[in-house]
Structure formats: C-alpha cells, structure tokens
Write an enzyme that holds these catalytic residues in place. Structure first.
Site, PDB file in Angstrom:
ATOM      1  CG  ASN A 236     152.343  40.669 118.553  1.00 34.16           C
ATOM      2  OD1 ASN A 236     153.461  41.206 118.571  1.00 34.16           O
ATOM      3  ND2 ASN A 236     151.334  41.169 117.874  1.00 34.16           N
TER       4      ASN A 236
ATOM      5  CG  ASP B 253     158.163  51.309 114.582  1.00 31.27           C
ATOM      6  OD1 ASP B 253     158.762  52.215 115.208  1.00 31.27           O
ATOM      7  OD2 ASP B 253     157.892  50.219 115.086  1.00 31.27           O
TER       8      ASP B 253
ATOM      9  CD  GLU C 150     151.313  43.994 115.197  1.00 36.15           C
ATOM     10  OE1 GLU C 150     151.989  43.189 115.865  1.00 36.15           O
ATOM     11  OE2 GLU C 150     150.617  44.888 115.716  1.00 36.15           O
TER      12      GLU C 150
ATOM     13  CG  HIS D 123     155.316  43.915 117.308  1.00 34.63           C
ATOM     14  ND1 HIS D 123     154.146  44.123 117.997  1.00 34.63           N
ATOM     15  CD2 HIS D 123     156.180  44.858 117.768  1.00 34.63           C
ATOM     16  CE1 HIS D 123     154.301  45.140 118.817  1.00 34.63           C
ATOM     17  NE2 HIS D 123     155.536  45.608 118.709  1.00 34.63           N
TER      18      HIS D 123
HETATM   19  C1  GLP Z   1     156.335  48.892 120.022  1.00 35.97           C
HETATM   20  C2  GLP Z   1     157.395  49.418 119.041  1.00 35.97           C
HETATM   21  C3  GLP Z   1     158.513  48.445 118.865  1.00 35.97           C
HETATM   22  C4  GLP Z   1     158.952  48.021 120.248  1.00 35.97           C
HETATM   23  C5  GLP Z   1     157.913  47.162 120.881  1.00 35.97           C
HETATM   24  C6  GLP Z   1     158.157  46.865 122.353  1.00 35.97           C
HETATM   25  O1  GLP Z   1     155.124  48.675 119.411  1.00 35.97           O
HETATM   26  N1  GLP Z   1     156.872  49.756 117.755  1.00 35.97           N
HETATM   27  O2  GLP Z   1     159.563  49.034 118.147  1.00 35.97           O
HETATM   28  O3  GLP Z   1     160.119  47.264 120.159  1.00 35.97           O
HETATM   29  O4  GLP Z   1     156.610  47.658 120.667  1.00 35.97           O
HETATM   30  O5  GLP Z   1     157.930  47.964 123.146  1.00 35.97           O
HETATM   31  P1  GLP Z   1     158.329  48.049 124.677  1.00 35.97           P
HETATM   32  O6  GLP Z   1     159.813  48.170 124.704  1.00 35.97           O
HETATM   33  O7  GLP Z   1     157.647  49.264 125.168  1.00 35.97           O
HETATM   34  O8  GLP Z   1     157.870  46.789 125.299  1.00 35.97           O
END
Ligand code: GLP
Length: 240
Positions: free
Chosen positions: A136, A67, A143, A138
C-alpha cells in the site's frame, strides 16, 4: 529521484549492498536506518558476503531499526530486532551500544518514541536510510494518511499490511500496532534508498513513480528528497 533498474532481484540487492558498504567506507561512523522485510534478506546476505571478502569495519557505525512491532515478547523471532540480529548484527562487528531498536517494552511508548528521535539526533542524524515498500506504499510502518512531517511514533497497522506480513509470522497474529520512524524522520536523512523487487511491487511502484506526492502513498514523500534513489528489478519496474 534517481531510478536504477537492474535485470534481476539478486542484482538489485547487490547494488544496494554495495551502496551500504560504500557509505561505511566513506564514513566509518555513519548512522544508518535499516529496514526489515523479505526484500532486504538478499541485501544483508550480500553485505555480509562482501565484508568477508573485503573486510569492512562496522565498529563505529550506528544502526537504527526503522520500526518494531508492539506486543511481541522480547526475543520473539518475529520481532524486527530478531530479524536484524539474524540477518545483520550477528555477522558484522557492530557494537551493542550502537544498535538502536524502538523501545516497544517501555511503559510510556510516546516517550520512548521521542527518545528514539533524540538518539538519532545525538548520532548527528541519519546519513543513509535503507527502505523497502509495502503493497500500500508504506515505508517503515507509515501507513497511508501518515503526515509528511511525522516523527517516530506509535502507529496502527492496516489490514493490508497485516495480511501481507502474515506469511512471515508463522502461526502468530501480526501485531496491531508498532513504533515506526516517521516520514519526517526518514526525510531528514542525508540519503534515502528504496529497494523494490518482484512483480507484486509493480503496481505500487507505478503509482509511486508516475503519481503525485500524496499521503495516500506514503513513499511518494521521498520524491521531494534531494538524494533519493529507487532501486528496482525489471519485474518491479514493468509498469513504469
Ligand atoms: C514491512 C516492513 C517494511 C518493509 C515492508 C515490505 O511491513 N515494516 O519496513 O519495507 O513491509 O516488506 P517486504 O520486503 O517483505 O515486502
């Protein structure tokens, strides 16, 4: 779904780094989807360290960012492109032309999303997708409510995601929108691996593991994939 629980977060990161290097050793021209986020820092660090000790050639590996935020300037340190440069591409011998990031600077973002899907197809599809999970549920930036057959597209971020990503944005506002691979895009990969570590992820992991497949928890779609592996540390696994 296969679940692997390691004692600590660093051990879980090493397990995933090992899986990435195994994939590249097995298939030198692998196509890999790469997540960003705090959870992944240790994975990429270990992959780089491992590669220093035991050289691994990434020259023919194609990388696709899962992303990218819309609305940041090119080169913004908060962009996922910069994250992947800093944590991955600056240290391994990927060829520039094999690095793919959704083109969030295109005039027509729908067309750019479609072209991203085409690019994945041109690379014969994704062999491996590395994922983290949002609080959440995702994956990428799909989402809650995202369709199981969704493809790469423009999405709006929820307030929960924007709040959670705030701590890594410095003084800047977390963008409102992004381009993300869809759930269908992710499910089309030959293998999907999701890493979650730390107590903050325990509740969503409990819902993912023990709950039904539902668009309310986007990651739950992965449970229908024939080669989906969940790697956890004890803290993230404590409610399952
Ligand atoms: C972000 C990224 C995801 C990631 C997730 C968790 O929004 N777009 O690809 O897996 O949230 O992030 P973190 O590892 O910092 O908890």
């Amino acid at each position: 779904m296969k679940i692997k629980i390691e004692n600590t977060a660093p051990e879980a990161a090493i397990t995933l780094a090992q899986m990435i290097s195994n994939q590249v050793r097995l298939k030198a021209n692998s196509t890999i989807g790469l997540a960003t986020g705090r959870t992944m820092n240790a994975v990429y660090y270990n992959l780089i360290e491992k590669t220093k000790q035991n050289p691994l050639d990434f020259e023919n590996v194609s990388a696709f960012a899962i992303d990218e935020y819309i609305g940041l300037e090119k080169g913004d340190p908060n962009s996922y492109a910069s994250y992947l440069d800093l944590h991955v591409f600056n240290h391994l011998n990927f060829k520039k032309e094999n690095i793919h990031i959704p083109n969030v600077f295109a005039k027509d973002l729908d067309l750019a999303s479609f072209e991203y899907e085409q690019k994945i197809k041109e690379c014969n599809g994704l062999d491996l997708v590395i994922l983290g999970i949002g609080l959440n549920g995702h994956i990428g930036l799909n989402e809650p409510g995202s369709a199981e057959d969704s493809r790469t597209r423009v999405v709006a971020l929820t307030q929960s995601t924007r709040n959670s990503n705030k701590s890594v944005m410095g003084k800047k506002q977390v963008p409102l929108t992004a381009i993300t691979m869809g759930i269908g895009t992710i499910l089309s990969a030959k293998k999907c691996v999701l890493l979650a570590t730390g107590e903050t992820k325990a509740e969503i992991i409990q819902k993912l593991v023990n709950g039904d497949i539902s668009s309310k928890i986007p990651a739950s779609a992965l449970k229908q994939h024939k080669d989906f592996e969940l790697i956890l540390d004890k803290d993230a696994a404590k409610l399952i």
